[in-house]
Motif scaffolding. Sequence first.
Motif, PDB file in Angstrom:
ATOM      1  N   SER A  40       0.827  -1.210   0.000  1.00 23.30           N
ATOM      2  CA  SER A  40       0.000   0.000   0.000  1.00 23.30           C
ATOM      3  C   SER A  40       0.856   1.252   0.000  1.00 23.30           C
ATOM      4  CB  SER A  40      -0.928   0.005   1.224  1.00 23.30           C
ATOM      5  OG  SER A  40      -1.785  -1.113   1.219  1.00 23.30           O
ATOM      6  N   CYS A  41       1.931   1.246   0.796  1.00 21.70           N
ATOM      7  CA  CYS A  41       2.809   2.412   0.877  1.00 21.70           C
ATOM      8  C   CYS A  41       3.517   2.665  -0.443  1.00 21.70           C
ATOM      9  CB  CYS A  41       3.843   2.225   1.988  1.00 21.70           C
ATOM     10  SG  CYS A  41       3.132   2.226   3.653  1.00 21.70           S
ATOM     11  N   LEU A  42       3.774   1.597  -1.201  1.00 22.59           N
ATOM     12  CA  LEU A  42       4.406   1.740  -2.508  1.00 22.59           C
ATOM     13  C   LEU A  42       3.396   2.114  -3.587  1.00 22.59           C
ATOM     14  CD1 LEU A  42       6.841  -1.324  -2.420  1.00 22.59           C
ATOM     15  CD2 LEU A  42       7.420   1.096  -2.199  1.00 22.59           C
ATOM     16  N   ARG A  43       2.142   2.355  -3.168  1.00 26.76           N
ATOM     17  CA  ARG A  43       1.080   2.832  -4.045  1.00 26.76           C
ATOM     18  C   ARG A  43       0.795   1.854  -5.179  1.00 26.76           C
ATOM     19  NH1 ARG A  43      -0.367   7.773  -2.808  1.00 26.76           N
ATOM     20  NH2 ARG A  43      -1.399   8.151  -4.797  1.00 26.76           N
ATOM     21  N   ASP A  44       0.643   0.580  -4.823  1.00 27.73           N
ATOM     22  CA  ASP A  44       0.175  -0.415  -5.784  1.00 27.73           C
ATOM     23  C   ASP A  44      -1.241  -0.006  -6.206  1.00 27.73           C
ATOM     24  OD1 ASP A  44      -0.942  -2.629  -7.048  1.00 27.73           O
ATOM     25  OD2 ASP A  44       0.214  -4.048  -5.851  1.00 27.73           O
ATOM     26  N   PRO A  45      -1.488   0.263  -7.498  1.00 27.17           N
ATOM     27  CA  PRO A  45      -2.793   0.751  -7.944  1.00 27.17           C
ATOM     28  C   PRO A  45      -3.955  -0.151  -7.544  1.00 27.17           C
ATOM     29  CG  PRO A  45      -1.183   0.963  -9.705  1.00 27.17           C
ATOM     30  CD  PRO A  45      -0.535   0.151  -8.620  1.00 27.17           C
ATOM     31  N   SER A  46      -3.708  -1.456  -7.445  1.00 26.24           N
ATOM     32  CA  SER A  46      -4.796  -2.363  -7.098  1.00 26.24           C
ATOM     33  C   SER A  46      -5.199  -2.258  -5.634  1.00 26.24           C
ATOM     34  CB  SER A  46      -4.386  -3.810  -7.408  1.00 26.24           C
ATOM     35  OG  SER A  46      -3.294  -4.202  -6.581  1.00 26.24           O
ATOM     36  N   LEU A  47      -4.344  -1.661  -4.809  1.00 26.22           N
ATOM     37  CA  LEU A  47      -4.633  -1.557  -3.378  1.00 26.22           C
ATOM     38  C   LEU A  47      -5.133  -0.183  -2.965  1.00 26.22           C
ATOM     39  CD1 LEU A  47      -1.516  -3.408  -1.914  1.00 26.22           C
ATOM     40  CD2 LEU A  47      -3.797  -4.325  -2.262  1.00 26.22           C
ATOM     41  N   ILE A  48      -4.953   0.812  -3.823  1.00 23.60           N
ATOM     42  CA  ILE A  48      -5.248   2.177  -3.436  1.00 23.60           C
ATOM     43  C   ILE A  48      -6.754   2.419  -3.382  1.00 23.60           C
ATOM     44  CG2 ILE A  48      -5.037   4.601  -4.088  1.00 23.60           C
ATOM     45  CD1 ILE A  48      -2.367   3.932  -5.323  1.00 23.60           C
ATOM     46  N   THR A  49      -7.217   2.874  -2.261  1.00 21.65           N
ATOM     47  CA  THR A  49      -8.595   3.336  -2.107  1.00 21.65           C
ATOM     48  C   THR A  49      -8.539   4.773  -1.607  1.00 21.65           C
ATOM     49  OG1 THR A  49      -8.687   2.467   0.157  1.00 21.65           O
ATOM     50  CG2 THR A  49      -9.508   1.042  -1.609  1.00 21.65           C
ATOM     51  N   PRO A  50      -9.568   5.575  -1.850  1.00 23.08           N
ATOM     52  CA  PRO A  50      -9.533   6.961  -1.391  1.00 23.08           C
ATOM     53  C   PRO A  50      -9.304   7.032   0.118  1.00 23.08           C
ATOM     54  CG  PRO A  50     -11.364   6.610  -2.893  1.00 23.08           C
ATOM     55  CD  PRO A  50     -10.796   5.257  -2.584  1.00 23.08           C
ATOM     56  N   PRO A  51      -8.481   7.943   0.586  1.00 25.85           N
ATOM     57  CA  PRO A  51      -8.278   8.088   2.033  1.00 25.85           C
ATOM     58  C   PRO A  51      -9.592   8.380   2.733  1.00 25.85           C
ATOM     59  CG  PRO A  51      -6.706   9.402   0.786  1.00 25.85           C
ATOM     60  CD  PRO A  51      -7.750   8.946  -0.181  1.00 25.85           C
ATOM     61  N   ARG A  52      -9.601   8.176   4.014  1.00 26.90           N
ATOM     62  CA  ARG A  52     -10.784   8.445   4.818  1.00 26.90           C
ATOM     63  C   ARG A  52     -10.466   9.508   5.854  1.00 26.90           C
ATOM     64  NH1 ARG A  52     -14.275   4.547   3.179  1.00 26.90           N
ATOM     65  NH2 ARG A  52     -13.302   2.724   2.218  1.00 26.90           N
ATOM     66  N   ILE A  53     -11.465  10.256   6.238  1.00 24.78           N
ATOM     67  CA  ILE A  53     -11.307  11.335   7.210  1.00 24.78           C
ATOM     68  C   ILE A  53     -11.991  10.937   8.509  1.00 24.78           C
ATOM     69  CG2 ILE A  53     -11.875  13.736   7.763  1.00 24.78           C
ATOM     70  CD1 ILE A  53     -11.764  14.363   4.812  1.00 24.78           C
ATOM     71  N   ALA A  54     -11.272  11.037   9.606  1.00 26.26           N
ATOM     72  CA  ALA A  54     -11.839  10.805  10.931  1.00 26.26           C
ATOM     73  C   ALA A  54     -11.915  12.138  11.654  1.00 26.26           C
ATOM     74  CB  ALA A  54     -10.978   9.819  11.719  1.00 26.26           C
ATOM     75  N   GLN A  71     -14.287   9.972  -1.124  1.00 26.80           N
ATOM     76  CA  GLN A  71     -15.121   9.785  -2.304  1.00 26.80           C
ATOM     77  C   GLN A  71     -16.586   9.987  -1.976  1.00 26.80           C
ATOM     78  OE1 GLN A  71     -13.816   9.306  -5.441  1.00 26.80           O
ATOM     79  NE2 GLN A  71     -15.921   9.849  -5.993  1.00 26.80           N
ATOM     80  N   SER A  72     -17.019   9.536  -0.782  1.00 29.73           N
ATOM     81  CA  SER A  72     -18.421   9.717  -0.404  1.00 29.73           C
ATOM     82  C   SER A  72     -18.753  11.195  -0.211  1.00 29.73           C
ATOM     83  CB  SER A  72     -18.747   8.932   0.871  1.00 29.73           C
ATOM     84  OG  SER A  72     -18.181   9.536   2.018  1.00 29.73           O
ATOM     85  N   MET A  73     -17.767  11.989   0.203  1.00 35.91           N
ATOM     86  CA  MET A  73     -17.978  13.430   0.314  1.00 35.91           C
ATOM     87  C   MET A  73     -18.219  14.034  -1.060  1.00 35.91           C
ATOM     88  SD  MET A  73     -18.040  16.488   1.591  1.00 35.91           S
ATOM     89  CE  MET A  73     -17.598  16.306   3.313  1.00 35.91           C
ATOM     90  N   LEU A  74     -17.447  13.616  -2.048  1.00 37.76           N
ATOM     91  CA  LEU A  74     -17.607  14.154  -3.396  1.00 37.76           C
ATOM     92  C   LEU A  74     -18.907  13.670  -4.033  1.00 37.76           C
ATOM     93  CD1 LEU A  74     -13.947  13.726  -4.683  1.00 37.76           C
ATOM     94  CD2 LEU A  74     -15.018  15.795  -3.784  1.00 37.76           C
ATOM     95  N   ASP A  75     -19.274  12.408  -3.755  1.00 43.97           N
ATOM     96  CA  ASP A  75     -20.491  11.860  -4.349  1.00 43.97           C
ATOM     97  C   ASP A  75     -21.749  12.426  -3.717  1.00 43.97           C
ATOM     98  OD1 ASP A  75     -18.904  10.317  -5.975  1.00 43.97           O
ATOM     99  OD2 ASP A  75     -19.061   8.510  -4.723  1.00 43.97           O
TER     100      ASP A  75
END
Length: 385
Positions: A40-54, A71-75
Motif C-alpha cells: 500500500s505504501c508503494l502505491r500499488d494501484p490495485s490496493l489504493i482506495t480513497p483516504p478516509r477522514i476521521a 469519495q463519499s464526500m464528493l459523491d
Amino acid sequence: MMEILLRLPARTLVSLRSVCRSWRNLISSPDFTRNHLRRSCLRDPSLITPPRIAYCNHDGFYGGIQSFSMQSMLDNPSDPTKVASISSETYYKIVGSCDGLLCFFDGFASCGMHAILWNPCTGFTFESPEISGQVLFCGFGYDYLSDSYKIYAATKKQGPSGFESSTKFYTFGQTSSWRKIDDIPVALFSFPSDNSCWTDNTEGEFFGSSRLCTLNWCVNQVVLYFDLTKEIYGHFSLPLGSEIDLDHYSPRRCTHLYVLRNCLSACYEHKRTREWIVWQMKEYGDAQSWTKLAVISVHQKSIYFTYHYLQPLYISESDVLWTFCPLYGIVLCNLNDGRVDFFVIDRGMGNHPFFSRCVRHKMACIYHESLVSPNGLQSRSSKTV
C-alpha cells in the motif's frame, strides 16, 4: 494465492476473514499484514482506495469519532456516508493516525485518561493503562527500528508542593506500561513545561521515513521535534521567520503542522490579508528547503469564518487540498485555479465542549485502510495501574 490476496484492498480482506479458517489465519498473520501495508505504501494501484477522514463529533450525551471516505464526500456532499464510528459517554481527543491506526484519548479530564488505539477497517481497539495527570500535549507514531507504535504525553498533576509535570512514553504491546523519559528542554524556548499555551499544536505531527521517525510541534516560532527511535529532542526554524512572525500589531494566527505528499508542511493565517499560507519542507530538517505551496483566500465565505482555522489534511492527485475547519467542516482548495468549496459534514460538531478552544487541537485526521494491529495484541484488551 498469496500474491492474489496481497493485491486485494484491506476492506476486501477483512470480509474474506469469515470465508474459511485458513484464510483468516493467513490474513491475520503479522508477516502478511506488513507485506500488505508495504504494498500500500508503494502505491500499488490495485490496493489504493480513497483516504478516509476521521473527526471528533458530539451527539446528545455521547461523544465519539466518525469517519467517512473522501469519495463519499464528493459523491454526496450534503450527507457523506459514514464508514466507521466509535462512541461513548465521554469526549475524545484525537492524537494522530499512522498506518491505518487512529490514536486518541478518552476525554479531556484532568486525570484518569487512557490512550486508545483503533483500526476502523478491522474494528481492532486497544486501551492503554490509565495515565496519571492531565495531558498537556502529546503525539503518536511508529518507530521503525523497534517495529512498534508509541504515544508520547507531557502531563501535569497536583502534587504536595503544587503542580508537577512529567513526560511519559507508552509502547503499544502486551506487557507495556507508561515509562517516564527526559522532560522537554523548555529552557531553550523560555516557556514553562506546565503551560500548554506555549505550543501552537498540542498534538505532535508524525513524520516517518526510512531514516527517521519524529513527532513535531510548532513552539515559539520554531518546529520542535522528538525522535521516537533515539528519544532525543531537536528543533529547526519555520519558513521565512520574518513573514510568519509578523509585527506586534498584526501577529500571525496559530500555525498547524501536517504531512502533505510526504513533506512536513506548515499552515498559518496572515492576519492582515486573511489568507492562509501553506509551506512544504522538501528536505526534512533543512530549514532552507521550505517552499511556499499555496496561498488560500477564504474571506469570500464570511467574516465569521475567517476568525477560525484551517487544518490541512491531504492533497489529492488532482491538486485539491483538503482542509478541516473546526466550526464548519471540510474546505476544498483547488491549487490550480484557487477555487474554494465548503462542505458541512456534521451540524452537531459545534456542541463539542472544546470547539471554542480547538485552535491548537487536532479535530480531524486522514487515514488509509490497513490490516495493522500492533504486536499481535488482542482487540479490546486493557489494564489499569
